[in-house]
Design an enzyme around this catalytic site. Structure first.
Site, PDB file in Angstrom:
ATOM      1  N   LYS A 101      -3.908   9.991   3.920  1.00 27.14           N
ATOM      2  CA  LYS A 101      -4.428   8.763   3.522  1.00 27.14           C
ATOM      3  C   LYS A 101      -4.683   7.792   4.592  1.00 27.14           C
ATOM      4  CE  LYS A 101      -3.628   5.106   0.177  1.00 27.14           C
ATOM      5  NZ  LYS A 101      -2.705   4.492  -0.788  1.00 27.14           N
ATOM      6  N   HIS A 103      -6.132   4.828   4.228  1.00 29.24           N
ATOM      7  CA  HIS A 103      -6.084   3.512   3.924  1.00 29.24           C
ATOM      8  C   HIS A 103      -4.754   3.042   3.391  1.00 29.24           C
ATOM      9  CE1 HIS A 103      -7.233   5.398   0.398  1.00 29.24           C
ATOM     10  NE2 HIS A 103      -6.760   4.460  -0.492  1.00 29.24           N
TER      11      HIS A 103
END
Length: 215
Positions: A101, A103
């Protein structure tokens, strides 16, 4: 017996089936196990309880239970919950994302911090060992210490192109134990004890074990 409880639950959930099944290896197996079919609250709980009983039986000491995505996620969460509710043993639980991921909090792991912690991996089965190696690499990259792996079923068969099983190979390579709730040997014994499954199946199971089973 714990493994009989496991087999009863697996058959009831249709997670364990008998017949003729072509595996990825090309072998024709007289049985097939799919932990994804433990897909209700009742059956998933029964499966997780079997893991917990094995963990308690082996006296495994750990800080975090790790569930490889995707099947291992629900299992790890439920195992951690049962350990607390039944035995007042509090451990963290963690799992990996399939993709990093980029963000929010970012990273590849979700859940408890495993840095410097003793980690027990929970998975359904180990076939070729590819998925479990990915999990091992992720944990080591975060400086976690793996104390073992617990799987539902050890097929106890020689990996294609090798002279040992995938589980034996992993144990020799990484030097930590791999615990199995049940094994192929247990399954054959279960069929013999139950006596209600056709005799030809028992013959085919023993033949498969003779042809592909580990010594």
């Amino acid at each position: 017996m714990m493994n009989h409880i496991f087999f009863d639950a697996a058959i009831s959930a249709s997670a364990l089936k008998f017949g003729e099944f072509r595996l990825k290896s090309g072998r024709i197996s007289p049985y097939f196990f799919n932990a994804g079919l433990f897909n209700s609250g009742k059956t998933l709980y029964q499966l997780a309880e079997c893991y917990v009983q094995k963990i308690m039986q082996e006296k495994v000491a750990f800080d975090v239970v790790f569930g490889p995505a995707y099947k291992g996620i629900a299992l790890a969460a439920l195992v951690a919950s049962i350990l607390f509710s039944k035995y007042n043993i509090e451990v963290g639980f963690c799992y990996n994302r399939k993709e990093v991921k980029d963000h929010g909090e970012g990273g590849i792991l979700v859940g408890a911090n495993i840095t410097g912690k003793r980690v027990l991996i929970i998975d359904d089965v180990i076939t070729a060992g590819t998925a479990i190696k990915e999990a091992i690499n992720v944990i080591y990259a975060q400086n976690g210490h793996i104390v073992g792996v617990c799987v539902a079923l050890d097929r106890q068969e020689i990996a294609p192109g090798q002279n040992v099983s995938a589980i034996q190979s992993l144990t020799e390579t990484y030097r930590f134990p791999i615990y199995a709730v049940a094994t192929l040997r247990d399954l054959i014994e279960y069929i013999q004890v139950k006596g209600q499954i056709e005799e030809t199946l028992l013959i085919r199971m023993k033949s498969y074990q003779k042809n592909y089973g580990v010594t």
